[in-house]
Design a protein around this motif. Sequence first.
Motif, PDB file in Angstrom:
ATOM      1  N   ALA A  89     -14.381  41.596  -1.489  1.00 55.29           N
ATOM      2  CA  ALA A  89     -13.029  41.172  -1.826  1.00 55.29           C
ATOM      3  C   ALA A  89     -12.989  40.133  -2.938  1.00 55.29           C
ATOM      4  CB  ALA A  89     -12.337  40.614  -0.582  1.00 55.29           C
ATOM      5  N   THR A  90     -14.113  39.476  -3.204  1.00 53.05           N
ATOM      6  CA  THR A  90     -14.110  38.438  -4.232  1.00 53.05           C
ATOM      7  C   THR A  90     -14.012  39.023  -5.637  1.00 53.05           C
ATOM      8  OG1 THR A  90     -16.539  38.391  -4.311  1.00 53.05           O
ATOM      9  CG2 THR A  90     -15.436  36.830  -2.817  1.00 53.05           C
ATOM     10  N   ARG A  91     -14.400  40.317  -5.801  1.00 52.65           N
ATOM     11  CA  ARG A  91     -14.350  40.935  -7.127  1.00 52.65           C
ATOM     12  C   ARG A  91     -13.746  42.334  -6.994  1.00 52.65           C
ATOM     13  NH1 ARG A  91     -20.007  39.703 -10.151  1.00 52.65           N
ATOM     14  NH2 ARG A  91     -18.657  39.694 -11.968  1.00 52.65           N
ATOM     15  N   PRO A  92     -12.472  42.411  -6.674  1.00 54.09           N
ATOM     16  CA  PRO A  92     -11.858  43.711  -6.386  1.00 54.09           C
ATOM     17  C   PRO A  92     -11.895  44.705  -7.542  1.00 54.09           C
ATOM     18  CG  PRO A  92     -10.186  41.995  -6.588  1.00 54.09           C
ATOM     19  CD  PRO A  92     -11.516  41.307  -6.526  1.00 54.09           C
ATOM     20  N   LEU A  93     -11.697  44.245  -8.771  1.00 51.21           N
ATOM     21  CA  LEU A  93     -11.701  45.162  -9.904  1.00 51.21           C
ATOM     22  C   LEU A  93     -13.089  45.735 -10.144  1.00 51.21           C
ATOM     23  CD1 LEU A  93      -9.366  43.314 -12.436  1.00 51.21           C
ATOM     24  CD2 LEU A  93      -8.833  45.253 -10.967  1.00 51.21           C
ATOM     25  N   LEU A  94     -14.104  44.893 -10.011  1.00 56.86           N
ATOM     26  CA  LEU A  94     -15.467  45.375 -10.173  1.00 56.86           C
ATOM     27  C   LEU A  94     -15.822  46.342  -9.054  1.00 56.86           C
ATOM     28  CD1 LEU A  94     -18.220  45.386 -11.527  1.00 56.86           C
ATOM     29  CD2 LEU A  94     -18.817  43.354 -10.196  1.00 56.86           C
ATOM     30  N   MET A  95     -15.426  46.011  -7.830  1.00 64.86           N
ATOM     31  CA  MET A  95     -15.727  46.899  -6.716  1.00 64.86           C
ATOM     32  C   MET A  95     -15.065  48.260  -6.899  1.00 64.86           C
ATOM     33  SD  MET A  95     -17.864  45.550  -4.724  1.00 64.86           S
ATOM     34  CE  MET A  95     -18.579  44.712  -6.143  1.00 64.86           C
ATOM     35  N   ARG A  96     -13.847  48.255  -7.409  1.00 65.26           N
ATOM     36  CA  ARG A  96     -13.168  49.513  -7.681  1.00 65.26           C
ATOM     37  C   ARG A  96     -13.984  50.354  -8.663  1.00 65.26           C
ATOM     38  NH1 ARG A  96      -7.859  51.408  -7.799  1.00 65.26           N
ATOM     39  NH2 ARG A  96      -7.075  49.398  -7.075  1.00 65.26           N
ATOM     40  N   ALA A  97     -14.452  49.706  -9.729  1.00 63.54           N
ATOM     41  CA  ALA A  97     -15.228  50.422 -10.737  1.00 63.54           C
ATOM     42  C   ALA A  97     -16.536  50.950 -10.167  1.00 63.54           C
ATOM     43  CB  ALA A  97     -15.504  49.506 -11.934  1.00 63.54           C
ATOM     44  N   LEU A  98     -17.227  50.101  -9.415  1.00 61.92           N
ATOM     45  CA  LEU A  98     -18.526  50.512  -8.886  1.00 61.92           C
ATOM     46  C   LEU A  98     -18.392  51.660  -7.891  1.00 61.92           C
ATOM     47  CD1 LEU A  98     -20.272  47.059  -8.415  1.00 61.92           C
ATOM     48  CD2 LEU A  98     -20.746  48.766 -10.147  1.00 61.92           C
ATOM     49  N   PHE A  99     -17.459  51.547  -6.960  1.00 61.47           N
ATOM     50  CA  PHE A  99     -17.328  52.579  -5.935  1.00 61.47           C
ATOM     51  C   PHE A  99     -16.816  53.893  -6.514  1.00 61.47           C
ATOM     52  CE2 PHE A  99     -17.981  49.246  -2.888  1.00 61.47           C
ATOM     53  CZ  PHE A  99     -18.409  49.886  -1.736  1.00 61.47           C
TER      54      PHE A  99
END
Length: 202
Positions: free
Chosen positions: A106-116
């Motif tokens: 949750a600390t890096r939602p935009l990055l997590m979106r990209a990675l997943f």
Amino acid sequence: MTQVYGSRADSFHSRRHHRRRLLEALAVCVARHGYAQTTIADIAAAAHVSKRTFYEHFADKQACMIALYESASEASRRQLGLDDAEGLSWAEQVERAVRRYFSHLATRPLLMRALFMEVLSLGPEGLRARRANLDALAEAIQHSADTQGVTLPAAEAAALIGMLSEWILLAIEQDRVAALPDDAPAVAAMLRAAILGRRLTA
């Protein structure tokens, strides 16, 4: 002779530093613009290095993205370790581990979106990196089950990780990654039920 060794050590640390900066730069660029719109020139500029330096570390943008995925995945997995240092019960440890994992995402939602999302489009190398991460997560689930005297087959551990991944993907699609920590009790309960249920059916 000492000076030679020192030069080699400095070179090694410099390479590690540049590689880390490139990964951090890619993370920033992908979070802002998305993977498809990010160029190698963007990454190099954000890292304050030359394109030549980029190519000293990565063959292309995809290789850099896979390295970022592997690094971010490893950092996320570290949050799932059980910790009974405070005398927590197993149930409390599982919920705490899931909450840590979700909080980290949750600390890096935009990055997590990209990675997943993006890792699925990175070809065979990306799929292999994803499989390696899922397998490592499944091993963490199996280790947790072992502490309760439950031998969890690899296929069942993988299925539980599939559930966890789908939960995260749904949060991404609904733009509620920041709220993932609130889901920790429900997800932990499902994991515990699946593991302890295996004991009853074994």
